[in-house]
Write an enzyme that holds these catalytic residues in place. Sequence first.
Site, PDB file in Angstrom:
ATOM      1  N   ARG A  25      26.851 -57.983  41.787  1.00  0.00           N
ATOM      2  CA  ARG A  25      28.213 -58.271  42.260  1.00  0.00           C
ATOM      3  C   ARG A  25      28.914 -59.306  41.382  1.00  0.00           C
ATOM      4  NH1 ARG A  25      28.385 -56.359  47.859  1.00  0.00           N
ATOM      5  NH2 ARG A  25      30.512 -57.066  47.871  1.00  0.00           N
ATOM      6  N   ARG A  29      35.100 -61.760  44.166  1.00  0.00           N
ATOM      7  CA  ARG A  29      36.035 -62.763  44.676  1.00  0.00           C
ATOM      8  C   ARG A  29      35.788 -64.192  44.215  1.00  0.00           C
ATOM      9  NH1 ARG A  29      35.218 -60.537  50.537  1.00  0.00           N
ATOM     10  NH2 ARG A  29      33.208 -60.394  49.509  1.00  0.00           N
ATOM     11  N   ARG A  38      43.197 -58.387  42.163  1.00  0.00           N
ATOM     12  CA  ARG A  38      43.001 -57.907  43.528  1.00  0.00           C
ATOM     13  C   ARG A  38      44.207 -58.199  44.426  1.00  0.00           C
ATOM     14  NH1 ARG A  38      42.546 -56.794  48.010  1.00  0.00           N
ATOM     15  NH2 ARG A  38      40.731 -56.746  49.369  1.00  0.00           N
ATOM     16  N   ASP A  74      32.171 -49.134  44.433  1.00  0.00           N
ATOM     17  CA  ASP A  74      31.386 -49.523  45.601  1.00  0.00           C
ATOM     18  C   ASP A  74      30.385 -48.409  45.877  1.00  0.00           C
ATOM     19  OD1 ASP A  74      31.469 -51.762  47.808  1.00  0.00           O
ATOM     20  OD2 ASP A  74      30.974 -49.884  48.812  1.00  0.00           O
ATOM     21  N   TYR A 149      25.412 -47.139  56.756  1.00  0.00           N
ATOM     22  CA  TYR A 149      26.864 -47.311  56.935  1.00  0.00           C
ATOM     23  C   TYR A 149      27.492 -46.069  57.566  1.00  0.00           C
ATOM     24  CZ  TYR A 149      26.696 -51.678  54.387  1.00  0.00           C
ATOM     25  OH  TYR A 149      26.420 -52.969  54.010  1.00  0.00           O
TER      26      TYR A 149
HETATM   27  O1  CP3 Z   1      28.253 -55.703  41.046  1.00  0.00           O
HETATM   28  C1  CP3 Z   1      29.440 -55.520  40.702  1.00  0.00           C
HETATM   29  O2  CP3 Z   1      30.155 -56.418  40.180  1.00  0.00           O
HETATM   30  C2  CP3 Z   1      30.039 -54.135  40.863  1.00  0.00           C
HETATM   31  C3  CP3 Z   1      30.736 -53.893  42.063  1.00  0.00           C
HETATM   32  C4  CP3 Z   1      30.045 -53.683  43.392  1.00  0.00           C
HETATM   33  C5  CP3 Z   1      30.764 -53.859  44.607  1.00  0.00           C
HETATM   34  N1  CP3 Z   1      29.953 -53.459  45.629  1.00  0.00           N
HETATM   35  C6  CP3 Z   1      32.143 -54.375  44.710  1.00  0.00           C
HETATM   36  C7  CP3 Z   1      32.642 -54.897  45.982  1.00  0.00           C
HETATM   37  C8  CP3 Z   1      28.776 -53.226  43.730  1.00  0.00           C
HETATM   38  C9  CP3 Z   1      27.587 -52.923  42.825  1.00  0.00           C
HETATM   39  C10 CP3 Z   1      28.736 -53.089  45.144  1.00  0.00           C
HETATM   40  C11 CP3 Z   1      27.553 -52.592  45.881  1.00  0.00           C
HETATM   41  C12 CP3 Z   1      27.562 -52.622  47.351  1.00  0.00           C
HETATM   42  N2  CP3 Z   1      28.615 -52.395  48.204  1.00  0.00           N
HETATM   43  C13 CP3 Z   1      26.410 -52.812  48.148  1.00  0.00           C
HETATM   44  C14 CP3 Z   1      25.007 -53.019  47.624  1.00  0.00           C
HETATM   45  C15 CP3 Z   1      24.796 -54.388  47.118  1.00  0.00           C
HETATM   46  C16 CP3 Z   1      24.786 -55.454  48.164  1.00  0.00           C
HETATM   47  O3  CP3 Z   1      25.574 -56.392  48.027  1.00  0.00           O
HETATM   48  O4  CP3 Z   1      23.960 -55.373  49.089  1.00  0.00           O
HETATM   49  C17 CP3 Z   1      26.794 -52.742  49.492  1.00  0.00           C
HETATM   50  C18 CP3 Z   1      25.907 -52.906  50.697  1.00  0.00           C
HETATM   51  C19 CP3 Z   1      28.196 -52.458  49.521  1.00  0.00           C
HETATM   52  C20 CP3 Z   1      29.046 -52.252  50.716  1.00  0.00           C
HETATM   53  C21 CP3 Z   1      30.115 -53.277  50.795  1.00  0.00           C
HETATM   54  N3  CP3 Z   1      31.218 -53.326  49.977  1.00  0.00           N
HETATM   55  C22 CP3 Z   1      30.198 -54.343  51.718  1.00  0.00           C
HETATM   56  C23 CP3 Z   1      29.189 -54.647  52.802  1.00  0.00           C
HETATM   57  C24 CP3 Z   1      31.380 -55.023  51.425  1.00  0.00           C
HETATM   58  C25 CP3 Z   1      31.949 -56.164  52.215  1.00  0.00           C
HETATM   59  C26 CP3 Z   1      31.267 -57.411  51.996  1.00  0.00           C
HETATM   60  C27 CP3 Z   1      31.991 -58.156  50.951  1.00  0.00           C
HETATM   61  O5  CP3 Z   1      31.339 -58.587  49.985  1.00  0.00           O
HETATM   62  O6  CP3 Z   1      33.194 -58.314  51.148  1.00  0.00           O
HETATM   63  C28 CP3 Z   1      31.992 -54.405  50.310  1.00  0.00           C
HETATM   64  C29 CP3 Z   1      33.246 -54.814  49.629  1.00  0.00           C
HETATM   65  C30 CP3 Z   1      33.172 -55.097  48.161  1.00  0.00           C
HETATM   66  N4  CP3 Z   1      32.441 -54.363  47.246  1.00  0.00           N
HETATM   67  C31 CP3 Z   1      33.858 -56.132  47.474  1.00  0.00           C
HETATM   68  C32 CP3 Z   1      33.531 -56.007  46.108  1.00  0.00           C
HETATM   69  C33 CP3 Z   1      34.039 -56.845  44.964  1.00  0.00           C
HETATM   70  C34 CP3 Z   1      34.817 -57.132  48.105  1.00  0.00           C
HETATM   71  C35 CP3 Z   1      36.121 -56.420  48.300  1.00  0.00           C
HETATM   72  C36 CP3 Z   1      37.342 -57.229  48.108  1.00  0.00           C
HETATM   73  O7  CP3 Z   1      37.735 -57.504  46.960  1.00  0.00           O
HETATM   74  O8  CP3 Z   1      37.954 -57.537  49.114  1.00  0.00           O
END
Ligand code: CP3
Length: 343
Positions: A25, A29, A38, A74, A149
Site C-alpha cells: 500500500r 493517503r 485523490r 484495488d 468481501y
Molecule cells: O499497494 C499499493 O500501493 C497499491 C494499491 C492497493 C490498494 N489496495 C489501494 C487502496 C492495493 C495493493 C490494495 C489491496 C487491498 N485492497 C487489500 C489487500 C491488502 C490489505 O491491505 O490487506 C484489501 C483487503 C483491499 C480492500 C480495501 N480497499 C479496503 C479494506 C479499503 C479500505 C481501507 C482503507 O485503507 O481505506 C480499500 C481502499 C483503498 N485501497 C485505498 C487505497 C489507496 C484508500 C482509498 C482512498 O483513497 O480513499
Amino acid sequence: MSTDYTFIKACWGQKTDYTPVWLMRQAGRYLPEYMRVRSKCTFLELCKTPELAAEVTIQPIDFLGADAAIMFSDILTPVEPMGMKLDFVPGPVFEHPIRSMADVKALRIPEMEADVPYVIETIKILRRELAGRVPLIGFGGAPFTLACYMVEGKGSKDFAHIKKMMYGAPEVYAALMEKITEMDRQYLNAQIAAGAQAIQIFDTWGGIVSPVDYERYILPYTTKLINGLNRKGIPVIHFVKGAGTMLDSVKKAGADVVGLDWHLGLDRARAILGDKIAVQGNLDPTVLYAPKAHIEAEVSRILNENVDRPGLIFNLGHGILPNVDPENAKFMVECVHRLSGKK
Ligand code: CP3
C-alpha cells in the site's frame, strides 16, 4: 531485462548487492502527493483513469526510492464487473452480498480486455514510464479474501456470513470459490500479458481460520490459482496475513515468494519454508510511528534474523497505515538500503 532488477533477483532467491524493499500500500493517503490527486476524484475513478493511476503508482518510487512499483488499483476492482455494484465509503461495500447458489450463478466472469481495460492500460503506461528504473508488480486478492468481501458485503470482525456458508452450505461456498478462482486466474494472466513483471496475491483474511480449515477451505483454491498463472519468468508472491502458525500449509500453494506478517521472526519462518522459497516482510507497520532510532533498530534486527541468506525482499508485515509520517517511511527504505550494503 526484468531479470536484472534487484527485486526480481531476490524473488528468485538469487544473491543481490543489497536487500530490495517496497511497502504494501505504498501509494496512498499518507502521501500528500496522493491526496492532491485523490481530492479531485473518487477512489474508484482514480482506479479507472489510467493516467492518474499510473501517476500515483510512481509517486512512492520517486519519494521513497522503493525497488518495485505496485500498480495502483484495488483487489475488488475486478469483482465489480462480475455483477456486484461496489462503493468505497472509504471501506469497500457491496450493495447485494452473495448469500445463495442463485447469487453465485448470477456472477459472470468478466472479459478482461472489455471490462477492465483501465487496468491493462495502466500497466502499459507504467511499463513505459518505469522502464530501466524499477519492475512493476501486478496483484489480485486471493480467492478467499475476495469471497469474504463478496459474502459479508463489507469488512467484518467475526466473518459470520462467510463462515455460515463455509460450514452450512459447503456446495454454495465451493461454487463461489471456483468462480472467483477462475476470474482471478484470467485477471492475473491479463496483467501478465499486459506487462506485469511479478504478481502478488493478497490473502488478507486467510489467517482467520484454523490450520485444518485453511487446508480444507482455502489452500485448494489458492493452489489452483497459482498453478493456473502463466508464470514463466514471472515470480508469484503469496501474502497470507496471520499465517505464522500454518506456513507449512501456505508453502504448499506453490508460490515463489511468501509474504510474512510480523508475528513470526524471519529465522523461524525460513526454517519452515526452506531454501527454495524467498520471503518478503516483515516489519510491524506501527513501527513507522516510532522515533527514527527505533525504526533503524527494527530494520537491523530483521536483516540480522535473515542471517545474510539470499531471497529476502524487505517490506512491512501489512499495508502502511494512513497517518504515518512519510519521512519515516522514507527513512525505513534508506535504512534497509544502507544496512544491507547498497552503494
Ligand atoms: O499497494 C499499493 O500501493 C497499491 C494499491 C492497493 C490498494 N489496495 C489501494 C487502496 C492495493 C495493493 C490494495 C489491496 C487491498 N485492497 C487489500 C489487500 C491488502 C490489505 O491491505 O490487506 C484489501 C483487503 C483491499 C480492500 C480495501 N480497499 C479496503 C479494506 C479499503 C479500505 C481501507 C482503507 O485503507 O481505506 C480499500 C481502499 C483503498 N485501497 C485505498 C487505497 C489507496 C484508500 C482509498 C482512498 O483513497 O480513499
